[in-house]
Design an enzyme around this catalytic site. Structure first.
Site, PDB file in Angstrom:
ATOM      1  N   ARG A 189       0.817  -1.217   0.000  1.00  0.00           N
ATOM      2  CA  ARG A 189       0.000   0.000   0.000  1.00  0.00           C
ATOM      3  C   ARG A 189       0.851   1.267   0.000  1.00  0.00           C
ATOM      4  O   ARG A 189       0.492   2.273   0.610  1.00  0.00           O
ATOM      5  CB  ARG A 189      -0.962   0.020   1.194  1.00  0.00           C
ATOM      6  CG  ARG A 189      -1.932  -1.140   1.241  1.00  0.00           C
ATOM      7  CD  ARG A 189      -2.881  -1.172   0.037  1.00  0.00           C
ATOM      8  NE  ARG A 189      -3.664  -2.396   0.076  1.00  0.00           N
ATOM      9  CZ  ARG A 189      -3.297  -3.554  -0.469  1.00  0.00           C
ATOM     10  NH1 ARG A 189      -2.147  -3.613  -1.148  1.00  0.00           N
ATOM     11  NH2 ARG A 189      -4.061  -4.622  -0.396  1.00  0.00           N
TER      12      ARG A 189
ATOM     13  N   SER B 168     -11.444  -0.516   3.027  1.00  0.00           N
ATOM     14  CA  SER B 168     -10.622  -0.787   4.211  1.00  0.00           C
ATOM     15  C   SER B 168     -10.087   0.528   4.772  1.00  0.00           C
ATOM     16  O   SER B 168      -9.341   1.230   4.098  1.00  0.00           O
ATOM     17  CB  SER B 168      -9.461  -1.712   3.849  1.00  0.00           C
ATOM     18  OG  SER B 168      -9.939  -2.949   3.367  1.00  0.00           O
TER      19      SER B 168
ATOM     20  N   GLU C 214      -5.705   4.051   6.079  1.00  0.00           N
ATOM     21  CA  GLU C 214      -5.353   3.940   4.665  1.00  0.00           C
ATOM     22  C   GLU C 214      -5.786   5.165   3.869  1.00  0.00           C
ATOM     23  O   GLU C 214      -5.037   5.641   3.015  1.00  0.00           O
ATOM     24  CB  GLU C 214      -5.958   2.665   4.069  1.00  0.00           C
ATOM     25  CG  GLU C 214      -5.513   2.400   2.653  1.00  0.00           C
ATOM     26  CD  GLU C 214      -5.868   1.000   2.172  1.00  0.00           C
ATOM     27  OE1 GLU C 214      -6.030   0.831   0.949  1.00  0.00           O
ATOM     28  OE2 GLU C 214      -5.977   0.082   3.003  1.00  0.00           O
TER      29      GLU C 214
END
EC number: 1.3.1.98
Length: 364
Positions: A173, A252, A356
Site C-alpha cells: 500500500r 478498508s 489507509e
C-alpha cells in the site's frame, strides 16, 4: 487565506466552480466545500491547472474517484482539481489507462479482452490514477505486479516524466508517489497483462480459491474470477451501491500492520494473555523477517464487532475493517469512531493501526 488565482487562458475550457461542495465527490459523502473546484478532462488541462496553482502558491487537492479521501468538515481552502481524463488503450497484452478512468470498468474491459493480471482487483472503487499511488491490491493481486510504467507530471521539474516499475518503490500500500505526494501528478498508467487463453492468473488468495472451488495456484476462466471477487466484495459491502450505507466508506479504513520479529513476539504474548494460550492470530510473511497480521481481526478481537456504534458513523454491518457514514454523519463523527477503534486496538494488543485513506484538513 490562499490567493485566489486569476483564471488563465489555458484553463478556459475546464469546468470551474467556487465554494463547491466536495462531499458528493467522495465515497464517504463527507467533507466541506473547496474554495475552487476545477474539472479537467485532458492531460493538458490537468497540467495547466496544476501549474497555475503552483505558480500562484494556491494549495492544491487532487481528486480522482474520491474513494480514498477523508475531507474535513471545513472543506479545503484552495483549488480542488478533479481529474476526469478518459482513455483505454490496448495493444496486444499492453494496456494504457488515463488517470481518470473508472478502475472497475477498466478491469472489466481487460477481462473482456481476455487479459489476465488484474481480474481480482474488480470492484475496487476509484480511478486508475490512484492505483500506483496506493499500490492497490486485493484477493492476491497487486498492481505493482503488472504496472510497467507510470506517466506523471513532475511539479518540481515542470516536466512530464515516465517512471518505470523498478523506480516506483512499490511496497505494501505504498509507492514513491505516496511517499512524496506533493511532487507527482499521475496522468497515465501502463500495464503488461497476460494472454492465458481466457484463463485467469493463478489464484493466490485462499478465500477466492474456496469460493471458486479450486486449489490455490489453479487458473479459472477470467470471467469467473472477476465475478467471484465481485461477489465476495459485495458480501462485505465493498462494491459501491448508493442504496447501501455499508458502501458509504473508503473500503478498508486501516492497513494491515506489518510487525518486526520483536513486535510480533510482543503481540503474540498480548494475544495469549487476552484470548488464551491456544489463540493464534493471522500471520503472513512480509519479507525481511517481518510478519503481516490482520487489521480486521485486531478490530474484532478488541471488541469492535460488525455494526459497532450508535451514532451516524459506524463500523460496517458486513466488515469490521470498513467505517461507514450511515447517511447523516460528519467527518468529525467518522474520526471520533476511528480514534475509538485505534485506541481500543492499542489498549488490547499494543498495535497502533494506521489509516489507509488520505486525510485532508484533519488528523486521526
Amino acid at each position: 487565506m490562499p490567493k485566489r488565482p486569476t483564471p488563465s487562458r489555458t484553463l478556459v475550457h475546464v469546468q470551474e466552480l467556487h465554494d463547491a461542495p466536495l462531499a458528493p465527490l467522495t465515497t464517504f459523502r463527507l467533507g466541506g466545500p473547496a474554495t475552487r473546484l476545477i474539472t479537467a478532462t485532458t492531460d493538458a488541462e490537468v497540467i495547466a491547472a496544476v501549474r497555475e496553482a503552483d505558480d500562484s502558491g494556491t494549495p492544491l487537492l487532487l481528486i480522482g474517484g474520491g474513494s480514498n479521501l477523508v475531507i474535513g468538515d471545513k472543506g479545503f481552502a484552495g483549488t480542488a482539481l478533479r481529474i476526469a481524463t478518459t482513455g483505454f488503450g490496448l495493444d496486444g497484452t499492453k494496456v494504457e489507462l488515463a488517470a481518470g478512468e473508472v478502475w472497475t470498468d477498466a478491469v472489466a474491459r481487460t477481462v473482456e479482452a481476455g487479459l489476465a493480471g488484474i481480474e481480482c482487483l474488480a470492484g475496487i472503487p476509484g480511478s486508475a490514477g490512484a492505483t500506483p499511488i496506493q499500490n492497490v491490491g486485493a484477493y492476491g493481486q497487486e498492481v505493482s505486479s503488472t504496472i510497467t510504467e507510470v506517466i506523471a507530471y513532475d511539479r518540481k521539474t515542470h516536466e512530464t516524466v515516465t517512471i518505470p516499475n523498478a523506480e516506483c518503490a512499490f511496497s505494501y500500500r505504498h509507492s514513491r508517489f505516496k511517499a512524496d505526494p506533493e511532487r507527482y501528478v499521475v496522468l497515465r498508467v501502463r500495464f503488461e497483462l497476460e494472454d492465458a487463453d481466457g484463463l485467469s492468473a493463478p489464484v493466490k488468495y485462499a478465500e477466492t480459491a474456496r469460493a471458486l472451488g479450486v486449489e490455490p495456484g489453479d487458473r479459472v476462466p477470467l470471467a469467473a474470477a472477476r465475478e467471484t471477487v465481485l461477489g465476495l466484495r459485495s458480501g462485505k459491502g465493498m462494491v459501491l451501491d448508493p442504496e447501501d450505507h455499508d458502501t458509504w466508506s473508503a473500503g478498508s479504513f486501516f492497513t494491515n500492520p506489518i510487525l518486526t520479529e520483536a513486535e510480533c513476539a510482543a503481540f503474540h504474548a498480548r494475544v495469549r494473555e487476552r484470548l488464551g494460550a491456544d489463540a493464534v492470530p493471522p500471520a503472513y510473511p512480509a519479507g525481511d523477517g517481518r510478519t503481516k497480521t490482520s487489521a480486521a481481526w485486531l478490530i474484532d478481537k478488541s471488541g469492535f464487532t460488525k455494526g459497532y456504534g450508535s451514532g451516524p458513523a459506524r463500523i460496517s454491518t458486513k466488515h469490521t475493517l470498513a467505517l461507514t457514514n450511515r447517511g447523516e454523519a460528519t467527518t468529525e463523527d467518522l474520526l471520533a469512531l476511528a480514534r475509538e477503534v485505534v485506541a481500543g486496538v492499542r489498549d488490547a494488543f499494543g498495535i497502533t493501526l494506521v489509516n489507509e485513506p488520505v486525510t485532508v484538513g484533519v488528523e486521526l
